[in-house]
Design a protein around this motif. Structure first.
Motif, PDB file in Angstrom:
ATOM      1  N   LYS A  77      -3.203  -2.393 -37.640  1.00 56.70           N
ATOM      2  CA  LYS A  77      -3.027  -1.036 -37.128  1.00 56.70           C
ATOM      3  C   LYS A  77      -2.371  -1.159 -35.760  1.00 56.70           C
ATOM      4  CE  LYS A  77      -5.331   3.120 -35.613  1.00 56.70           C
ATOM      5  NZ  LYS A  77      -6.584   3.746 -35.237  1.00 56.70           N
ATOM      6  N   VAL A  78      -1.332  -0.413 -35.556  1.00 55.57           N
ATOM      7  CA  VAL A  78      -0.627  -0.458 -34.279  1.00 55.57           C
ATOM      8  C   VAL A  78      -1.220   0.598 -33.361  1.00 55.57           C
ATOM      9  CG1 VAL A  78       1.608  -0.260 -33.155  1.00 55.57           C
ATOM     10  CG2 VAL A  78       1.463  -1.207 -35.457  1.00 55.57           C
ATOM     11  N   ASP A  79      -1.602   0.179 -32.169  1.00 53.46           N
ATOM     12  CA  ASP A  79      -2.109   1.103 -31.156  1.00 53.46           C
ATOM     13  C   ASP A  79      -0.906   1.577 -30.353  1.00 53.46           C
ATOM     14  OD1 ASP A  79      -4.390   0.830 -28.335  1.00 53.46           O
ATOM     15  OD2 ASP A  79      -3.574   2.554 -29.367  1.00 53.46           O
ATOM     16  N   MET A  80      -0.304   2.674 -30.769  1.00 57.87           N
ATOM     17  CA  MET A  80       0.932   3.137 -30.163  1.00 57.87           C
ATOM     18  C   MET A  80       0.673   4.212 -29.114  1.00 57.87           C
ATOM     19  SD  MET A  80       3.194   1.256 -31.535  1.00 57.87           S
ATOM     20  CE  MET A  80       4.759   2.012 -31.213  1.00 57.87           C
ATOM     21  N   LYS A  81       0.634   3.791 -27.904  1.00 56.24           N
ATOM     22  CA  LYS A  81       0.484   4.714 -26.786  1.00 56.24           C
ATOM     23  C   LYS A  81       1.803   4.744 -26.001  1.00 56.24           C
ATOM     24  CE  LYS A  81      -4.426   4.927 -26.372  1.00 56.24           C
ATOM     25  NZ  LYS A  81      -4.795   4.623 -27.655  1.00 56.24           N
ATOM     26  N   ILE A  82       2.886   4.822 -26.735  1.00 57.34           N
ATOM     27  CA  ILE A  82       4.204   4.785 -26.122  1.00 57.34           C
ATOM     28  C   ILE A  82       4.426   5.987 -25.204  1.00 57.34           C
ATOM     29  CG2 ILE A  82       5.425   5.947 -28.006  1.00 57.34           C
ATOM     30  CD1 ILE A  82       7.704   3.933 -27.546  1.00 57.34           C
ATOM     31  N   GLY A  83       3.748   7.091 -25.464  1.00 60.66           N
ATOM     32  CA  GLY A  83       3.899   8.280 -24.632  1.00 60.66           C
ATOM     33  C   GLY A  83       3.584   8.025 -23.174  1.00 60.66           C
ATOM     34  N   ASN A  84       2.548   7.238 -22.910  1.00 58.37           N
ATOM     35  CA  ASN A  84       2.208   6.898 -21.528  1.00 58.37           C
ATOM     36  C   ASN A  84       3.342   6.127 -20.870  1.00 58.37           C
ATOM     37  OD1 ASN A  84      -0.313   8.080 -21.823  1.00 58.37           O
ATOM     38  ND2 ASN A  84      -1.279   6.166 -22.426  1.00 58.37           N
ATOM     39  N   ASN A  85       3.958   5.211 -21.624  1.00 62.77           N
ATOM     40  CA  ASN A  85       5.074   4.447 -21.081  1.00 62.77           C
ATOM     41  C   ASN A  85       6.288   5.338 -20.835  1.00 62.77           C
ATOM     42  OD1 ASN A  85       3.468   2.197 -21.234  1.00 62.77           O
ATOM     43  ND2 ASN A  85       4.408   1.404 -23.087  1.00 62.77           N
ATOM     44  N   LEU A  86       6.530   6.285 -21.733  1.00 61.50           N
ATOM     45  CA  LEU A  86       7.652   7.215 -21.540  1.00 61.50           C
ATOM     46  C   LEU A  86       7.465   8.033 -20.270  1.00 61.50           C
ATOM     47  CD1 LEU A  86       8.130   8.567 -25.174  1.00 61.50           C
ATOM     48  CD2 LEU A  86       9.506   6.836 -23.992  1.00 61.50           C
ATOM     49  N   ARG A  87       6.248   8.524 -20.069  1.00 67.07           N
ATOM     50  CA  ARG A  87       5.954   9.322 -18.873  1.00 67.07           C
ATOM     51  C   ARG A  87       6.112   8.473 -17.607  1.00 67.07           C
ATOM     52  NH1 ARG A  87       1.216  10.541 -20.115  1.00 67.07           N
ATOM     53  NH2 ARG A  87       1.750  12.384 -21.302  1.00 67.07           N
TER      54      ARG A  87
ATOM     55  N   ARG B 222       6.225  16.418 -26.335  1.00 66.78           N
ATOM     56  CA  ARG B 222       5.337  15.988 -27.421  1.00 66.78           C
ATOM     57  C   ARG B 222       5.447  14.483 -27.675  1.00 66.78           C
ATOM     58  NH1 ARG B 222       6.136  20.141 -32.144  1.00 66.78           N
ATOM     59  NH2 ARG B 222       4.252  19.138 -32.925  1.00 66.78           N
ATOM     60  N   PHE B 223       6.556  13.855 -27.268  1.00 66.05           N
ATOM     61  CA  PHE B 223       6.643  12.394 -27.327  1.00 66.05           C
ATOM     62  C   PHE B 223       5.727  11.788 -26.274  1.00 66.05           C
ATOM     63  CE2 PHE B 223      11.320  13.258 -28.443  1.00 66.05           C
ATOM     64  CZ  PHE B 223      11.037  13.382 -29.786  1.00 66.05           C
TER      65      PHE B 223
END
Length: 83
Positions: free
Chosen positions: A5-15, A46-47
């Motif tokens: 399972k991928v823990d994708m918290k890419i939104g935090n990195n984008l911000r 929303r990303f």
């Protein structure tokens, strides 16, 4: 059998990247439009909140705007094993 399972918290990195470069969401959207990616601010937000997965064309435009490595988008993300 175990699944990944991928823990994708890419939104935090984008911000974080957006703030590091001094952009508001509106300013970032204007920059991405220069690379042919037209999204609204509300759609982009929303990303960052993780509500939507980021499309590849948006990721490529962000890479060009920020002039950064793709690794920075995925910094700190990790895989978890589930049983």
């Amino acid at each position: 059998m175990q699944k990944l399972k991928v823990d994708m918290k890419i939104g935090n990195n984008l911000r974080s990247l957006r703030k590091e470069h001094g952009y508001t969401q509106d300013q970032l959207i204007a920059q991405m439009a220069r690379y042919g990616v037209d999204v609204t601010r509300s759609y982009y937000s929303r990303f960052e909140t993780g509500e939507l997965n980021i499309p590849i064309q948006v990721l490529v435009a962000l890479h060009q705007v920020y002039n950064c490595s793709y690794d920075q988008f995925f910094n700190g993300l990790f895989l978890k094993l589930l049983s």
